[in-house]
Write an enzyme that holds these catalytic residues in place. Structure first.
Site, PDB file in Angstrom:
ATOM      1  N   LYS A 116       0.819  -1.213   0.000  1.00  0.00           N
ATOM      2  CA  LYS A 116       0.000   0.000   0.000  1.00  0.00           C
ATOM      3  C   LYS A 116       0.851   1.260   0.000  1.00  0.00           C
ATOM      4  CE  LYS A 116      -4.250  -1.517   2.319  1.00  0.00           C
ATOM      5  NZ  LYS A 116      -5.145  -1.208   3.443  1.00  0.00           N
ATOM      6  N   LYS A 167      -9.912 -13.142  -6.235  1.00  0.00           N
ATOM      7  CA  LYS A 167     -10.884 -13.168  -5.142  1.00  0.00           C
ATOM      8  C   LYS A 167     -12.018 -12.181  -5.369  1.00  0.00           C
ATOM      9  CE  LYS A 167      -9.817 -12.938  -0.675  1.00  0.00           C
ATOM     10  NZ  LYS A 167      -9.017 -12.671   0.553  1.00  0.00           N
ATOM     11  N   LYS A 200     -14.651  -5.974  -3.393  1.00  0.00           N
ATOM     12  CA  LYS A 200     -15.373  -4.784  -3.854  1.00  0.00           C
ATOM     13  C   LYS A 200     -14.408  -3.715  -4.330  1.00  0.00           C
ATOM     14  CE  LYS A 200     -15.623  -4.106   0.854  1.00  0.00           C
ATOM     15  NZ  LYS A 200     -16.244  -4.826   1.912  1.00  0.00           N
TER      16      LYS A 200
END
Ligand code: TRP
Length: 326
Positions: free
Chosen positions: A111, A192, A195
């Site tokens: 990240k 996977k 969202k």
């Protein structure tokens, strides 16, 4: 009863992957364990988020957990920021954590990607998570596999603290309790269900209406050999549907496969099973959404209970490191 704790990010709608992969296991945990579920709004602050969205999503997360079947009479659901010991213990733990340990965290590396403006909070995220776990003397921490490294850090910090300052924390179990089904995207069965990867047809929301669920499963990507067989490596799309059907019906995917000749029939029955699985979730969601003050009251009670446990642990730790107590 063993103490169990898990944390959930307040990140909007819950999908079938979250539900079958984690939340449904939590619902079963609440029966045999002393279970705590923490909505981690402080963790959500580590990336850019609108204040109003954060507040709404925090309440949404509570509604979703209750809709999924967490029962406030059996477990404790609370919001992280409402228990002030989380950041307080984080500080004590940060003072025993090496920079190098946090630099190795793969989630931070992914990240943060070496950006100069990456936030300090993203860097110390795993320490806050360790505090979440250690404050409650949690023995078991049901999380996804992506959180394994963070759980290991929590264990290391607990052991180090205990060695340096005397036994203070319960060291959580390294084993991640049996996880649920791994649900893949219906359109891209190699990844996977998620969202964050925008794939409206590939993701089933737990609140989708039956017609949408039926349509998404009907349009799910399969293959052209026409043979109903459970084989995740060569038939990922069809096997994903069998996994979903199996998880929704409590059966084995191979056994289900043996009962079908045609993809269409399998899809129809899989859709029915998912619709039935999610029906009570959707219904409870309607009830809780119509009673947000009731949900706030659940969180209030949860925070009070959590605070009782957390404040005792924090006091132990503060005293152990030598803070002058009042
Ligand atoms: N980091 C976890 C995740 O992204 C969420 C989390 C925060 C958590 N605190 C926790 C999970 C404590 C388990 C225990 O999924």
């Amino acid at each position: 009863m063993a103490r169990v704790l898990s944390g959930v990010q307040p990140s909007g709608e819950m999908h079938l992957g979250n539900y079958l992969g984690a939340v449904r296991q939590w619902v079963s945990h609440q029966q045999e364990h002393d279970a705590y579920f923490c909505i981690v709004d402080l963790h959500a602050l580590t990336i850019e988020i609108e204040p109003q969205h954060l507040r709404e999503r925090t309440l949404d997360a509570a509604v979703n957990l209750l809709a999924a079947g967490l029962d406030p009479a059996l477990c404790t659901v609370f919001v992280q920021s409402q228990v002030p010991e989380h950041p307080r213990l984080t500080w004590l733990l940060e003072c025993t954590t090496a920079m190098g340990e946090l630099r190795r965290m793969t989630q931070f590396k992914d990240k943060g990607r070496g950006q100069e403006d990456v936030r300090v909070g993203l860097f110390t995220y795993p320490v806050l998570m360790a505090a979440d776990i250690l404050l409650y003397d949690a023995e078991r921490v049901p999380v996804g596999d992506d959180q394994r490294q963070h759980l290991e850090l929590a264990r290391d910090l607990a052991q180090r603290f205990n060695q340096r300052f005397g036994t203070t924390f319960v060291v959580p179990d390294a084993a991640i309790p049996q996880v649920g089904a791994r649900v893949m995207d219906l359109q891209h069965p190699e990844r996977k269900m998620s969202k964050s990867v925008s794939s409206p047809l590939g993701t089933i929301g737990v609140l989708d209406d039956p017609a949408d669920i039926e349509r998404k499963i009907r349009k799910a990507v399969t293959d052209t050999d026409g043979d109903v067989r459970y084989d995740p490596s060569t038939k990922p799309g069809l096997s994903n549907l069998l996994d979903i059907f199996a998880a929704a019906s409590g059966r084995r995917p191979q056994e289900i496969a043996s009962e079908y000749q045609r993809y269409g029939d399998l899809k129809r029955d899989a859709a029915d099973a998912v619709i039935e699985l999610l029906r009570p979730v959707r219904e409870r969601h309607g009830e809780y959404s119509a009673d947000l003050s009731g949900v706030r009251a659940v969180l209030e009670t949860g925070a009070r209970k959590a605070h009782e446990v957390a404040s005792a642990t924090y006091l132990r730790a503060a005293e152990a490191v030598g803070l002058l107590m009042r």
